[in-house]
Design a protein around this motif. Structure first.
Motif, PDB file in Angstrom:
ATOM      1  N   THR A 251      42.925  46.921   2.276  1.00 54.33           N
ATOM      2  CA  THR A 251      42.797  46.628   3.702  1.00 54.33           C
ATOM      3  C   THR A 251      41.703  47.481   4.323  1.00 54.33           C
ATOM      4  O   THR A 251      41.601  48.682   4.030  1.00 54.33           O
ATOM      5  N   PHE A 252      40.893  46.875   5.200  1.00 55.01           N
ATOM      6  CA  PHE A 252      39.872  47.616   5.946  1.00 55.01           C
ATOM      7  C   PHE A 252      40.450  47.998   7.314  1.00 55.01           C
ATOM      8  O   PHE A 252      40.879  47.106   8.062  1.00 55.01           O
ATOM      9  N   PRO A 253      40.415  49.269   7.687  1.00 54.35           N
ATOM     10  CA  PRO A 253      41.053  49.728   8.937  1.00 54.35           C
ATOM     11  C   PRO A 253      40.154  49.577  10.160  1.00 54.35           C
ATOM     12  O   PRO A 253      39.881  50.541  10.874  1.00 54.35           O
ATOM     13  N   TRP A 254      39.701  48.372  10.437  1.00 54.81           N
ATOM     14  CA  TRP A 254      38.716  48.139  11.496  1.00 54.81           C
ATOM     15  C   TRP A 254      39.323  47.572  12.778  1.00 54.81           C
ATOM     16  O   TRP A 254      38.581  47.226  13.693  1.00 54.81           O
ATOM     17  N   ASP A 255      40.628  47.492  12.868  1.00 56.52           N
ATOM     18  CA  ASP A 255      41.254  46.801  13.993  1.00 56.52           C
ATOM     19  C   ASP A 255      40.886  47.421  15.339  1.00 56.52           C
ATOM     20  O   ASP A 255      40.797  46.713  16.350  1.00 56.52           O
ATOM     21  N   ASN A 256      40.665  48.738  15.372  1.00 61.50           N
ATOM     22  CA  ASN A 256      40.284  49.419  16.612  1.00 61.50           C
ATOM     23  C   ASN A 256      38.770  49.592  16.746  1.00 61.50           C
ATOM     24  O   ASN A 256      38.287  50.079  17.764  1.00 61.50           O
ATOM     25  N   GLY A 257      38.036  49.239  15.717  1.00 57.72           N
ATOM     26  CA  GLY A 257      36.605  49.468  15.692  1.00 57.72           C
ATOM     27  C   GLY A 257      36.209  50.175  14.404  1.00 57.72           C
ATOM     28  O   GLY A 257      37.061  50.513  13.571  1.00 57.72           O
ATOM     29  N   MET A 258      34.909  50.461  14.247  1.00 55.99           N
ATOM     30  CA  MET A 258      34.408  51.034  12.996  1.00 55.99           C
ATOM     31  C   MET A 258      33.978  52.493  13.118  1.00 55.99           C
ATOM     32  O   MET A 258      33.493  53.067  12.141  1.00 55.99           O
ATOM     33  N   THR A 259      34.127  53.106  14.280  1.00 53.40           N
ATOM     34  CA  THR A 259      33.723  54.502  14.424  1.00 53.40           C
ATOM     35  C   THR A 259      34.741  55.411  13.751  1.00 53.40           C
ATOM     36  O   THR A 259      35.881  55.011  13.486  1.00 53.40           O
ATOM     37  N   VAL A 260      34.345  56.640  13.512  1.00 55.42           N
ATOM     38  CA  VAL A 260      35.245  57.588  12.854  1.00 55.42           C
ATOM     39  C   VAL A 260      36.489  57.833  13.702  1.00 55.42           C
ATOM     40  O   VAL A 260      37.601  57.973  13.172  1.00 55.42           O
ATOM     41  N   GLU A 261      36.324  57.850  15.031  1.00 56.97           N
ATOM     42  CA  GLU A 261      37.476  58.065  15.914  1.00 56.97           C
ATOM     43  C   GLU A 261      38.395  56.846  15.940  1.00 56.97           C
ATOM     44  O   GLU A 261      39.627  56.998  15.954  1.00 56.97           O
ATOM     45  N   ALA A 262      37.810  55.649  15.938  1.00 54.36           N
ATOM     46  CA  ALA A 262      38.618  54.431  15.981  1.00 54.36           C
ATOM     47  C   ALA A 262      39.470  54.280  14.725  1.00 54.36           C
ATOM     48  O   ALA A 262      40.648  53.910  14.792  1.00 54.36           O
ATOM     49  N   ILE A 263      38.880  54.577  13.582  1.00 51.39           N
ATOM     50  CA  ILE A 263      39.629  54.470  12.326  1.00 51.39           C
ATOM     51  C   ILE A 263      40.653  55.594  12.224  1.00 51.39           C
ATOM     52  O   ILE A 263      41.763  55.381  11.721  1.00 51.39           O
TER      53      ILE A 263
END
Length: 515
Positions: A251-263
């Motif tokens: 799974t790619f953890p991109w649901d909140n976005g791709m920045t280090v803080e979002a992940i």
């Protein structure tokens, strides 16, 4: 005004000059026409299909029958002699060069073995040989890696996913697919066998797009020249709860976005951790290789430059223009990559890249130093009798600081892709790591300890591995036996299976079915 005829009659030598010039021009035009026809013929011959490639054909050499130039450039990745200032494609033991990494990954497989990645042609071999995958059927204890770890290593993967299903592919342990996954990353991972269009063959990327409300089928061709790379060069984790309970689903953890803080928030909200640190007991996240996410924050992505533009630039030979499939650092191919857009000299461009890398590595080294101390200081606090409540805030800081360090470091080319963003990430991590150490110092003081906290000597890889309790002699011995016995059996079984597939005469490129 005299006509040409009158001029020639009065000056016969002028006629000879005009005759010679005309002959030269006609001859030159003839050569040009011949060259154009020859190159067009060459291009048409090379573009002509010699064989019908079957769907999910995993053998790269078979694709090479129709696309010889691409295949020859792909095989050039066997050359591992390129070494840049910090990376390259040579075999480099990062744990030897940076022993602090052993402590940072204590309790996780990377503390056993972590070397510079080589080219795609070594993907299966390197995964099989690394100590991180253990020695299944030879070593003692539970096998450390799930079957999911094969996902990005071979075109045998989409073949198997089609054959047995995605869920079944992810289930079980790594050794389960040992005799099936034998062909290294190649043609079928990125191309449709009939049209040669770029295509996505790994479900995790498609699923990540869908969760964000995007349709990956609407991507442009230029976007696809990065997205086929984003199938693998990304941050990911194994979700053992969704969509199937107990299955380590990629799974790619991109649901909140791709920045280090979002992940980071994504992982924190679900209380996910890859492992518990052996020394500090912090719940850790292991960044994989978020090259695509970091690239998205850089100037090249902003200008619409794709991964392939720099790492797989176009190449011309005779009348043929094709994509160079020797996927490598642009620093080893500056003329065809960087200088297509940049007008500076190769020396100047290299100097600029190294200057960014120097700044990143200097700050990264400081962060690694702080994190190493934080883990050992936390270990000391536990030995003094610290409670979970006392340590929770400090361990959260360690988790966040190391996550950011790993996110900046694991992409390998991040210092070139987006140096400003990487320095920002490392800078925030340094502050968080310092906060963690201050909190631990406060806990240690509450527990009655005065003075400096004693720290172990982890100045070499051997000292660091001994300190965290690794029996490297045993691990190496088991791995050697595994490669000699188990992997040999895998290769024999794979050969028997592939011998039953359509066989192709490599010299004449004629099709001949053996069975």
């Amino acid at each position: 005004m005299n006509t040409i005829r009158k001029s020639v009659q009065s000056k016969p030598w002028l006629g000879w000059i005009l005759f010679i010039l005309t002959a030269v021009v006609v001859f030159a035009l003839g050569l040009l026409t011949s060259s154009i026809i020859e190159r067009r013929t060459e291009a048409q011959y090379l573009d002509a299909k010699k064989i019908d490639i079957q769907q999910f054909e995993p053998r790269n050499i078979v694709w090479g029958q129709n696309y010889p130039k691409q295949y020859e450039s792909y095989m050039a990745m066997r050359d591992t002699s390129f070494v840049s200032k910090y990376n390259g494609n040579a075999v480099i033991d990062h744990l030897e060069n940076y022993p602090a990494l052993v402590v940072l990954w204590a309790g996780y497989g990377f503390s056993k073995d972590y070397s510079q990645p080589r080219g795609h042609v070594y993907a299966v071999k390197d995964l099989t040989q690394t100590l991180r995958t253990g020695a299944p059927k030879v070593g003692e204890g539970e096998e450390p890696m799930p079957a999911t770890c094969w996902t990005c290593k071979s075109p045998d993967v989409p073949r198997m996913m089609d054959d047995i299903g995605v869920k079944e592919f992810y289930m079980g342990k790594w050794s389960k697919h040992g005799e099936e996954v034998v062909n290294p990353i190649g043609c079928a991972d990125c191309h449709n066998e009939n049209t040669m269009d770029l295509q996505i063959t790994r479900p995790a990327l498609v699923e990540a797009f869908e969760r964000q409300g995007k349709n990956i089928n609407e991507a442009t061709h230029q976007e696809m020249r990065s997205l086929v790379c984003a199938q693998c060069h990304v941050e990911y984790y194994f979700n053992k709860e969704k969509p199937y309970e107990g299955v380590p689903y990629l799974t790619f953890p991109w649901d909140n976005g791709m920045t280090v803080e979002a992940i980071e928030k994504y992982y924190d909200d679900m209380e996910f951790s890859d492992w518990t640190h052996k020394l500090s007991k912090a719940p850790m996240i292991k960044a994989q290789h978020p090259g695509y996410e970091i690239y998205q924050t850089g100037i090249h992505a902003e200008r619409g430059v794709a991964c392939a533009d720099c790492h797989m630039p176009y190449k011309s030979e005779g009348g043929v223009k094709y994509t160079d499939h020797k996927i490598q650092s642009p620093l080893n191919n500056i003329a065809n990559s960087c200088q297509v857009c940049h007008r500076e000299s190769a020396e100047e461009l290299t100097k600029n890249v190294y200057a960014n890398m120097d700044r990143v590595m200097e700050n990264r080294g400081e962060l690694e130093h702080l994190l190493t101390k934080a883990h050992m200081e936390a270990e000391f606090a536990w030995k003094l009798g610290a409670t979970d409540t006392q340590m929770k805030a400090a361990l959260t800081d360690i988790r966040h600081a190391q996550w950011r360090w790993d996110f900046a470091a694991a992409g390998h080319g991040s210092a070139a892709h987006a140096p400003v963003e990487v320095l920002r990430i490392i800078g925030s991590a340094i502050k968080i790591a310092q906060d963690a150490r201050l909190k631990i110092a406060g806990v240690v003081y509450e527990l009655g300890h005065k003075g400096d906290i004693p720290l172990a000597d982890v100045s070499t890889k051997e000292k660091a591995q001994a300190y965290i309790g690794l029996d490297m002699e045993k691990l190496v011995k088991e791995k050697k036996k595994f490669l000699e016995e188990v992997v040999r059996e895998w290769h024999e079984a794979a050969k028997e299976r592939e011998d039953a597939m359509p066989q192709y005469d490599i010299n004449t490129r004629a099709v001949s079915l053996i069975k």
